[in-house]
Scaffold this motif. Structure first.
Motif, PDB file in Angstrom:
ATOM      1  N   ALA A   1       0.166  -1.048   0.311  1.00  0.00           N
ATOM      2  CA  ALA A   1      -0.304   0.250  -0.118  1.00  0.00           C
ATOM      3  C   ALA A   1       0.743   1.477  -0.300  1.00  0.00           C
ATOM      4  N   LEU A   2       2.256   1.540   0.342  1.00  0.00           N
ATOM      5  CA  LEU A   2       2.543   2.463  -0.044  1.00  0.00           C
ATOM      6  C   LEU A   2       3.244   2.820  -1.265  1.00  0.00           C
ATOM      7  N   VAL A   3       3.182   1.946  -1.626  1.00  0.00           N
ATOM      8  CA  VAL A   3       3.344   2.866  -2.798  1.00  0.00           C
ATOM      9  C   VAL A   3       2.367   3.075  -4.100  1.00  0.00           C
ATOM     10  N   GLY A   4       0.956   2.776  -2.886  1.00  0.00           N
ATOM     11  CA  GLY A   4      -0.033   2.874  -3.243  1.00  0.00           C
ATOM     12  C   GLY A   4      -0.379   4.444  -3.221  1.00  0.00           C
ATOM     13  N   ILE A   5       0.068   4.563  -1.579  1.00  0.00           N
ATOM     14  CA  ILE A   5       0.462   6.105  -0.977  1.00  0.00           C
ATOM     15  C   ILE A   5       0.741   6.618  -2.176  1.00  0.00           C
ATOM     16  N   ILE A   6       1.862   6.238  -2.270  1.00  0.00           N
ATOM     17  CA  ILE A   6       2.963   7.612  -3.591  1.00  0.00           C
ATOM     18  C   ILE A   6       1.699   7.981  -4.807  1.00  0.00           C
ATOM     19  N   GLY A   7       1.066   7.002  -5.438  1.00  0.00           N
ATOM     20  CA  GLY A   7       0.759   6.947  -5.974  1.00  0.00           C
ATOM     21  C   GLY A   7      -0.234   8.106  -6.058  1.00  0.00           C
ATOM     22  N   GLY A   8      -1.099   8.001  -4.961  1.00  0.00           N
ATOM     23  CA  GLY A   8      -2.413   8.949  -4.706  1.00  0.00           C
ATOM     24  C   GLY A   8      -1.590  10.376  -4.234  1.00  0.00           C
ATOM     25  N   ALA A   9      -0.648  10.874  -3.482  1.00  0.00           N
ATOM     26  CA  ALA A   9       0.207  12.014  -3.198  1.00  0.00           C
ATOM     27  C   ALA A   9       0.323  12.195  -5.204  1.00  0.00           C
ATOM     28  N   SER A  10       0.630  11.335  -5.439  1.00  0.00           N
ATOM     29  CA  SER A  10       1.211  12.288  -7.021  1.00  0.00           C
ATOM     30  C   SER A  10      -0.121  12.547  -7.932  1.00  0.00           C
ATOM     31  N   VAL A  11      -0.785  12.017  -7.118  1.00  0.00           N
ATOM     32  CA  VAL A  11      -1.787  12.288  -8.519  1.00  0.00           C
ATOM     33  C   VAL A  11      -2.110  14.391  -8.032  1.00  0.00           C
ATOM     34  N   ALA A  12      -2.371  14.154  -6.417  1.00  0.00           N
ATOM     35  CA  ALA A  12      -2.406  15.690  -5.826  1.00  0.00           C
ATOM     36  C   ALA A  12      -1.548  16.438  -6.405  1.00  0.00           C
ATOM     37  N   GLY A  13      -0.287  16.100  -6.844  1.00  0.00           N
ATOM     38  CA  GLY A  13       0.764  17.155  -7.689  1.00  0.00           C
ATOM     39  C   GLY A  13       0.369  16.938  -9.013  1.00  0.00           C
ATOM     40  N   ARG A  14       0.503  15.566  -9.401  1.00  0.00           N
ATOM     41  CA  ARG A  14      -0.056  16.228 -11.105  1.00  0.00           C
ATOM     42  C   ARG A  14      -0.959  16.845 -11.460  1.00  0.00           C
ATOM     43  N   MET A  15      -2.236  16.625 -10.972  1.00  0.00           N
ATOM     44  CA  MET A  15      -3.226  17.972 -10.648  1.00  0.00           C
ATOM     45  C   MET A  15      -3.494  19.406 -10.616  1.00  0.00           C
ATOM     46  N   GLY A  16      -2.812  19.410  -9.434  1.00  0.00           N
ATOM     47  CA  GLY A  16      -3.088  20.638  -8.369  1.00  0.00           C
ATOM     48  C   GLY A  16      -1.987  21.076  -9.314  1.00  0.00           C
ATOM     49  N   LEU A  17      -0.659  21.333  -9.687  1.00  0.00           N
ATOM     50  CA  LEU A  17       0.249  21.629 -10.385  1.00  0.00           C
ATOM     51  C   LEU A  17      -0.131  22.409 -11.635  1.00  0.00           C
ATOM     52  N   GLY A  18       0.281  20.903 -12.907  1.00  0.00           N
ATOM     53  CA  GLY A  18      -0.436  21.740 -14.107  1.00  0.00           C
ATOM     54  C   GLY A  18      -1.538  22.812 -14.102  1.00  0.00           C
ATOM     55  N   ASN A  19      -2.879  22.650 -12.364  1.00  0.00           N
ATOM     56  CA  ASN A  19      -3.431  23.510 -13.009  1.00  0.00           C
ATOM     57  C   ASN A  19      -2.489  25.057 -13.076  1.00  0.00           C
ATOM     58  N   LEU A  20      -2.368  24.441 -11.999  1.00  0.00           N
ATOM     59  CA  LEU A  20      -1.282  26.278 -11.234  1.00  0.00           C
ATOM     60  C   LEU A  20      -0.803  26.905 -12.248  1.00  0.00           C
TER      61      LEU A  20
END
Length: 419
Positions: free
Chosen positions: A268-287
């Motif tokens: 699940a730790l790898v999944g957590i990396i992926g989940g956190a990366s979603v926020a980075g991808r979507m949030g920073l792409g918009n910003l």
């Protein structure tokens, strides 16, 4: 020759003889369908690729292999998709993305199916390395280039959403793999992944369309980009970060198990990396549409580097979760903003080719990082020295980006010109 649009929203000299496509095609509902197809393709390919950590221990145990030898399966896979990136990007620019993505579907499905039948670990270097490597290469660069070519005003936002598929794939891929391995074994799990990946990627190939503006790639312009100081700093930094970037995907689950976590919690730790990366991808792409891609790209590298300091001190599961969250956020920003930075510095007309050239750096880093870390762990019996080395290399990757803002183009971007 069809018309093309430069970053200033005007036709370039090469294509000015023919009319531009209607501007309403860009940022349209049709364009957003391309984003959806790219998201799903990246979900499938990276969900499979980044689930390797769940397969690591059972494969090593069955074949009696050391960590360095087993991790080489993943490293070769990354090398293949990075080396093939310029070619798949070039082919997508020239032939269109549909045939390239369909080829990736067949290659990935065949590679996974054959991996489920290997009786020697080194065969996995060929079956998994080539099959999954081809699948990722045929999905990532071509689909990112397609999305970049369908947008003007909301390009960074669209790219951020598209590459968020990598994060979602990482969230679900490793835990699903761990659950299936526990019930069916790693061989049957790879057979199921082969069927699922093939079906999903063929569906994406059916949906995806060439962008409204198409220009045959020019070797001269690619060479100009490769010789620029900006590309040199980008490439060197990407090599350095790639040395450490893939290490958690291979070793974090086994690190957690060695510290008392369950099989599922470790995966699940790898999944957590992926989940956190979603926020980075979507949030920073918009910003990035408002604050600037280069500055946020640098910040993502700094966050990613500092996360390894957390891992260095981690001895409890909550600390490992903290590392996964911070590392994922930095990693997500890095992946989301790489295409935006390329488009900002070099334009979108040859985006697939230039972006593919940049991603060859990941193959170099992947061939160094996981095997060397495995060798250090095998020789010292501890993860700490390896993590400390990764921390230092990650800081170097950030330092190499500091001069990048000197090379930003003076001209306004397409969205600024149109707005």
């Amino acid at each position: 020759m069809k018309a093309s649009i430069t970053d200033a929203g005007a036709p370039d000299a090469e294509a000015s003889r023919e009319p531009l496509p209607p501007l309403e095609l860009f940022d349209s509902p049709r364009a957003w369908r391309m984003v959806a197809a790219a998201f799903v393709a990246m979900f499938a390919t990276y969900g499979v690729a980044y689930s390797f950590g769940a397969f690591f221990k059972p494969m090593a145990a069955e074949f009696g292999a050391e960590r360095s030898a087993t991790s080489a399966v993943f490293s070769i896979t990354v090398l293949v998709w990075c080396v093939l990136g310029p070619f798949t990007g070039h082919l997508a620019d020239r032939l269109g993305p549909r045939i390239v993505v369909a080829t990736g579907a067949i290659g990935m499905g065949l590679g996974l199916a054959l991996t489920s039948m290997i009786d020697r670990l080194w065969l996995g270097y060929l079956t998994y390395g080539l099959g999954v490597g081809v699948g990722v290469a045929c999905a990532y660069v071509p689909m990112v280039a397609v999305v970049g070519g369908w947008f003007i005003r909301r390009r960074n936002t669209a790219l951020g959403i598209a590459v968020a598929g990598i994060g979602f794939g990482t969230v679900f891929g490793a835990p699903i793999a761990a659950a299936l391995i526990a019930r069916l074994g790693w061989r049957a799990t790879y057979a199921l992944f082969a069927i699922a990946a093939t079906v999903v990627l063929l569906g994406c190939a059916w949906v995806v369309e060439r962008p409204p503006v198409h220009v045959t790639p020019s070797r001269v312009r690619l060479a100009d980009a490769l010789r620029s100081p900006a590309f040199g700093f980008l490439y060197a930094s990407s090599v350095a970060v790639s040395i450490v970037l893939f290490v958690p995907f291979v070793y974090l689950p086994s690190f957690a198990r060695d510290h008392g976590a369950s099989e599922f919690a470790s995966a699940a730790l790898v999944g957590i990396i992926g989940g956190a990366s979603v926020a980075g991808r979507m949030g920073l792409g918009n910003l990035a549409d408002r604050a600037g891609a280069v500055r946020l790209y640098q910040a993502s590298f700094l966050v990613l580097a500092l996360s390894y300091g957390i891992w260095l001190e981690a001895s409890s599961y909550p600390m490992m979760v903290a590392f996964a969250l911070v590392m994922g956020a930095g990693y997500g920003g890095y992946v989301a903003l790489s295409p935006a930075v390329i488009a900002h510095l070099f334009g979108t007309n040859r985006m697939g080719t230039v972006l593919g050239a940049l991603y060859t750096s990941g193959g170099i880093g992947a061939m160094v990082g996981p095997p060397v870390v495995g060798l250090i762990i095998d020789r010292t019996g501890s993860y700490r020295v390896a993590i400390a080395c990764a921390f230092a290399v990650a800081l170097v990757s950030f330092a190499l980006l500091i001069p990048l803002r000197r090379f930003e183009p003076a001209a306004t971007t397409s969205s600024a010109a149109i707005d």
